[in-house]
Write a protein that holds these residues in place. Structure first.
Motif, PDB file in Angstrom:
ATOM      1  N   CYS A 108       0.893  -1.182   0.000  1.00 18.76           N
ATOM      2  CA  CYS A 108       0.000   0.000   0.000  1.00 18.76           C
ATOM      3  C   CYS A 108       0.919   1.216   0.000  1.00 18.76           C
ATOM      4  O   CYS A 108       1.148   1.833   1.036  1.00 18.76           O
ATOM      5  CB  CYS A 108      -0.869   0.005   1.242  1.00 18.76           C
ATOM      6  N   ALA A 109       1.463   1.567  -1.138  1.00 19.29           N
ATOM      7  CA  ALA A 109       2.698   2.363  -1.152  1.00 19.29           C
ATOM      8  C   ALA A 109       2.546   3.864  -1.388  1.00 19.29           C
ATOM      9  O   ALA A 109       3.470   4.614  -1.061  1.00 19.29           O
ATOM     10  CB  ALA A 109       3.647   1.796  -2.200  1.00 19.29           C
ATOM     11  N   ALA A 110       1.423   4.328  -1.964  1.00 16.35           N
ATOM     12  CA  ALA A 110       1.351   5.762  -2.307  1.00 16.35           C
ATOM     13  C   ALA A 110       1.146   6.621  -1.066  1.00 16.35           C
ATOM     14  O   ALA A 110       0.459   6.190  -0.146  1.00 16.35           O
ATOM     15  CB  ALA A 110       0.201   5.998  -3.281  1.00 16.35           C
ATOM     16  N   PRO A 111       1.764   7.804  -1.019  1.00 17.02           N
ATOM     17  CA  PRO A 111       2.540   8.461  -2.071  1.00 17.02           C
ATOM     18  C   PRO A 111       4.013   8.052  -2.145  1.00 17.02           C
ATOM     19  O   PRO A 111       4.724   8.529  -3.026  1.00 17.02           O
ATOM     20  CB  PRO A 111       2.422   9.947  -1.715  1.00 17.02           C
ATOM     21  N   GLY A 112       4.496   7.220  -1.225  1.00 14.30           N
ATOM     22  CA  GLY A 112       5.856   6.716  -1.422  1.00 14.30           C
ATOM     23  C   GLY A 112       6.824   6.943  -0.275  1.00 14.30           C
ATOM     24  O   GLY A 112       8.022   6.744  -0.439  1.00 14.30           O
ATOM     25  N   GLY A 113       6.312   7.357   0.882  1.00  9.07           N
ATOM     26  CA  GLY A 113       7.198   7.602   2.034  1.00  9.07           C
ATOM     27  C   GLY A 113       7.998   6.370   2.408  1.00  9.07           C
ATOM     28  O   GLY A 113       9.232   6.405   2.498  1.00  9.07           O
ATOM     29  N   LYS A 114       7.287   5.261   2.594  1.00  3.46           N
ATOM     30  CA  LYS A 114       7.995   4.039   2.999  1.00  3.46           C
ATOM     31  C   LYS A 114       8.817   3.501   1.832  1.00  3.46           C
ATOM     32  O   LYS A 114       9.918   2.995   2.018  1.00  3.46           O
ATOM     33  CB  LYS A 114       7.024   2.949   3.474  1.00  3.46           C
ATOM     34  N   GLU A 132       0.197   0.363  -5.545  1.00  4.96           N
ATOM     35  CA  GLU A 132      -0.895   1.198  -5.028  1.00  4.96           C
ATOM     36  C   GLU A 132      -2.168   0.858  -5.794  1.00  4.96           C
ATOM     37  O   GLU A 132      -2.149   0.722  -7.010  1.00  4.96           O
ATOM     38  CB  GLU A 132      -0.522   2.688  -5.180  1.00  4.96           C
ATOM     39  N   ILE A 133      -3.257   0.750  -5.045  1.00  3.99           N
ATOM     40  CA  ILE A 133      -4.523   0.308  -5.649  1.00  3.99           C
ATOM     41  C   ILE A 133      -5.179   1.399  -6.512  1.00  3.99           C
ATOM     42  O   ILE A 133      -5.795   1.103  -7.528  1.00  3.99           O
ATOM     43  CB  ILE A 133      -5.486  -0.183  -4.534  1.00  3.99           C
ATOM     44  N   PHE A 134      -5.052   2.676  -6.125  1.00  2.00           N
ATOM     45  CA  PHE A 134      -5.751   3.747  -6.851  1.00  2.00           C
ATOM     46  C   PHE A 134      -4.844   4.379  -7.911  1.00  2.00           C
ATOM     47  O   PHE A 134      -3.738   4.839  -7.590  1.00  2.00           O
ATOM     48  CB  PHE A 134      -6.261   4.826  -5.884  1.00  2.00           C
ATOM     49  N   ARG A 137      -3.223   7.888  -7.297  1.00  4.60           N
ATOM     50  CA  ARG A 137      -2.205   7.833  -6.235  1.00  4.60           C
ATOM     51  C   ARG A 137      -0.963   7.068  -6.736  1.00  4.60           C
ATOM     52  O   ARG A 137       0.163   7.379  -6.373  1.00  4.60           O
ATOM     53  CB  ARG A 137      -2.783   7.188  -4.973  1.00  4.60           C
ATOM     54  N   PRO A 160      -4.413  -5.756  -3.817  1.00  7.95           N
ATOM     55  CA  PRO A 160      -3.415  -6.724  -3.349  1.00  7.95           C
ATOM     56  C   PRO A 160      -3.615  -8.149  -3.881  1.00  7.95           C
ATOM     57  O   PRO A 160      -2.662  -8.789  -4.323  1.00  7.95           O
ATOM     58  CB  PRO A 160      -3.576  -6.660  -1.831  1.00  7.95           C
ATOM     59  N   ASP A 177       1.474  -1.074   4.939  1.00  8.25           N
ATOM     60  CA  ASP A 177       1.201   0.184   5.637  1.00  8.25           C
ATOM     61  C   ASP A 177      -0.274   0.459   5.350  1.00  8.25           C
ATOM     62  O   ASP A 177      -0.621   1.158   4.398  1.00  8.25           O
ATOM     63  CB  ASP A 177       2.122   1.278   5.068  1.00  8.25           C
ATOM     64  N   ILE A 211      -6.286  -7.424   2.934  1.00  6.05           N
ATOM     65  CA  ILE A 211      -4.963  -7.044   2.410  1.00  6.05           C
ATOM     66  C   ILE A 211      -3.901  -8.016   2.942  1.00  6.05           C
ATOM     67  O   ILE A 211      -3.039  -8.500   2.200  1.00  6.05           O
ATOM     68  CB  ILE A 211      -4.625  -5.581   2.788  1.00  6.05           C
TER      69      ILE A 211
HETATM   70  C1  LIG Z   1      -1.369   4.652   4.893  1.00  8.22           C
HETATM   71  S1  LIG Z   1      -1.565   4.874   3.216  1.00  8.22           S
HETATM   72  C2  LIG Z   1       0.010   4.439   2.592  1.00  8.22           C
HETATM   73  C3  LIG Z   1       1.075   5.449   2.797  1.00  8.22           C
HETATM   74  C4  LIG Z   1       2.370   5.046   2.123  1.00  8.22           C
HETATM   75  N1  LIG Z   1       2.803   3.745   2.566  1.00  8.22           N
HETATM   76  C5  LIG Z   1       3.482   6.052   2.351  1.00  8.22           C
HETATM   77  O1  LIG Z   1       4.317   5.842   3.209  1.00  8.22           O
HETATM   78  O2  LIG Z   1       3.529   7.050   1.626  1.00  8.22           O
HETATM   79  C6  LIG Z   1      -2.520   3.501   2.721  1.00  8.22           C
HETATM   80  C7  LIG Z   1      -2.639   3.296   1.233  1.00  8.22           C
HETATM   81  O3  LIG Z   1      -3.484   2.164   1.020  1.00  8.22           O
HETATM   82  C8  LIG Z   1      -4.291   2.403  -0.124  1.00  8.22           C
HETATM   83  N2  LIG Z   1      -5.511   1.565  -0.076  1.00  8.22           N
HETATM   84  C9  LIG Z   1      -6.784   1.951   0.138  1.00  8.22           C
HETATM   85  N3  LIG Z   1      -7.611   0.897   0.064  1.00  8.22           N
HETATM   86  C10 LIG Z   1      -6.853  -0.185  -0.199  1.00  8.22           C
HETATM   87  C11 LIG Z   1      -7.134  -1.556  -0.408  1.00  8.22           C
HETATM   88  N4  LIG Z   1      -8.370  -2.051  -0.316  1.00  8.22           N
HETATM   89  N5  LIG Z   1      -6.099  -2.361  -0.687  1.00  8.22           N
HETATM   90  C12 LIG Z   1      -4.850  -1.875  -0.764  1.00  8.22           C
HETATM   91  N6  LIG Z   1      -4.533  -0.597  -0.563  1.00  8.22           N
HETATM   92  C13 LIG Z   1      -5.506   0.242  -0.290  1.00  8.22           C
HETATM   93  C14 LIG Z   1      -4.565   3.890  -0.070  1.00  8.22           C
HETATM   94  O4  LIG Z   1      -4.903   4.396  -1.336  1.00  8.22           O
HETATM   95  C15 LIG Z   1      -3.262   4.453   0.481  1.00  8.22           C
HETATM   96  O5  LIG Z   1      -2.420   4.862  -0.561  1.00  8.22           O
END
Ligand SMILES: C[S@@+](CC[C@H](N)C(=O)[O-])C[C@H]1O[C@@H](n2cnc3c(N)ncnc32)[C@H](O)[C@@H]1O
Length: 457
Positions: A108-114, A132-134, A137, A160, A177, A211
């Motif tokens: 769940c990577a967007a916007p990319g911090g981790k 990233e699913i969306f 993003r 996922p 994440d 997930i």
């Molecule tokens: C906490 S944020 C991730 C932040 C990211 N890891 C970072 O460090 O920049 C969670 C992410 O999960 C995505 N997400 C939302 N629903 C999801 C789903 N059903 N399965 C997977 N990812 C999902 C969101 O779009 C979002 O980008």
């Protein structure tokens, strides 16, 4: 800021005498800001000193990380020298503590911090799949990875479970994440608070289990799962880890971090190992709220051994000559194979499996594009320049004021040899330009252009 009544009552009950300090920190405390420095960029520390915040204070949970603010429209951000990230969020990739050469999935990577932090740990060896699913993003994620300049990252855009067939049993480490109720971000993002309802956590928990079910299938035996949220709710934290270790063969690992708070076994199923998980609280720790758990997987997933297919477009003899000439001019990424997708030439990570059927936004490094029988270097290649490779590029030094024109898409005058040049402000590579009779033609990607802000330190 007024907390939702049900939230207030819930945490009053859970935290008891600690609750008032917690509410006070959440409603009145200062939001912490931070950023991480990209250590592989040329002269990174010196450039940070020159163009970044004047005062530098180390952030608590990660290396090359600092407290303070670096805006998005700054030289250092645009050149991938820094990534702005809230300090407690840095604990997640720090917990993964991956080694160069490993295969890692940030699910769940967007916007990319981790992802940018994980990529720095890999240091160009091994593979990071940032998913990233969306779609929107995923595009932002891809841009951030491009700026960061990592050569061994693939950006995908899937739910996922859609990744499982391709990556079954493939990864040494999977980071989840998870999307969550975001309670830890209430003081940073009041919208998260407005959207909060008493049943939000349970809805999120259902999604988190889905997930994780996919994540587990992509781990190798002995692989690491890092699970994190930015919420306080036990339903999304200790209860999720309780569910996970009951359903799958995992052990919970100790995370070596100081000055943190720990998971509460009584908020899960009583498993004493839940105390090895970490909770960051606004009234006890630096940064916003976070939860992180590290687990080792002791199961077997089938490994898919599909033969890798060639690139989409065959490389003709003429193109091959152009590419050889290109290789003489610019240092290309190691551990990758050249592939063409349409007119674009990519250096694709060798560690990747066959990606047939996968929506890939970024497959390693876009080196350049074939236009009118010539090869034009891409912005992405400029971003890969490191302390080790920079001297092999044809460089043209420009001023900070020139950079302001460059990011706005304008040409500017500058004497120098004709041809392609890597433009650098001091040691900071910012993109390619083409010198023609004293004029630098602008090749900054149209989608990234903006009016630069004069330096304010
Ligand atoms: C906490 S944020 C991730 C932040 C990211 N890891 C970072 O460090 O920049 C969670 C992410 O999960 C995505 N997400 C939302 N629903 C999801 C789903 N059903 N399965 C997977 N990812 C999902 C969101 O779009 C979002 O980008």
């Amino acid at each position: 800021m007024e907390l939702p009544k049900a939230f207030y009552e819930k945490y009053q009950k859970l935290l008891q005498e600690e609750a008032e300090d917690f509410f006070a920190a959440l409603t009145k405390g200062r939001v912490s800001k931070g950023y991480r420095l990209n250590p592989s960029k040329p002269d990174s520390f010196a450039m940070l000193t020159k163009y970044g915040p004047t005062k530098r204070r180390a952030a608590p949970y990660a290396t090359n990380a600092f407290l303070g603010n670096v805006g998005g429209k700054t030289l250092l951000h645009q050149a991938g020298y820094v990534y702005s990230q809230e300090p407690s969020a840095m604990i997640v990739a720090a917990t993964a503590a991956i080694k160069p050469g490993e295969k890692v999935l940030d699910l769940c990577a967007a916007p990319g911090g981790k992802s940018t932090q994980l990529a720095a740990q890999l240091n160009g060896e091994g593979l990071l799949v940032a998913n990233e699913i969306f779609p929107k993003r995923a595009k932002v994620l891809s841009e951030n990875i491009e700026r960061w300049g990592s050569t061994n990252v693939i950006v995908t855009n899937h739910a996922p479970n859609e990744l499982v067939t391709t990556f079954s049993g493939f990864f040494d480490c999977v980071v989840v994440d998870a999307p969550c109720s975001g309670e830890g971000m209430f003081r940073k993002d009041p919208i998260a608070m407005d959207q909060w309802q008493a049943d939000t956590s349970l809805k999120c928990a259902t999604r988190q289990k889905e997930i994780l079910t996919a994540a587990v299938k992509m781990l190798r035996n002995g692989g690491t799962l890092v699970y994190s949220t930015c919420t306080f709710s036990p339903e999304e934290n200790e209860e999720i880890i309780s569910w996970l270790v009951k359903k799958y063969p995992f052990t919970i690992e100790t995370i070596p971090q100081k000055n943190v708070a720990y998971g509460r076994p009584e908020w899960g199923d009583g498993n004493p190992d839940l105390v090895k998980t970490i909770r960051l609280w606004p009234h006890l720790n630096q940064g916003e709220g976070h939860f992180v758990a590290k687990l080792t997987f002791h199961g077997e997933n089938p490994i898919v051994n599909k033969k890798k297919k060639d690139g989409k477009t065959k490389i003709s003899k003429k193109t091959s000559t152009l590419l050889n000439d290109f290789k003489q001019k610019f240092p290309l990424p190691q551990n990758s194979t050249l592939q063409m997708f349409g007119d674009y030439v990519w250096a694709v990570p060798q560690a990747a499996p066959d990606l047939t059927g996968i929506k890939v936004l970024r497959n390693g490094v876009e080196l350049g594009v074939l236009k009118k029988g010539r090869m034009e270097p891409s912005f992405n290649l400029a971003m890969t320049a490191t302390q080790q490779t920079i001297s092999a590029f044809p460089i043209l030094k420009i001023s900070y004021t020139d950079w302001l024109h460059y990011v706005a898409g304008e040409t500017f005058t500058k004497e120098g040899n004709a041809g392609w040049v890597l433009l650098c402000v001091d040691e900071v590579p910012i993109g390619f330009g083409k010198q023609v009779q004293g004029i630098v033609k602008n090749f900054y990607p149209k989608g990234l252009r903006f009016k630069g802000e004069p330096l304010a330190k």
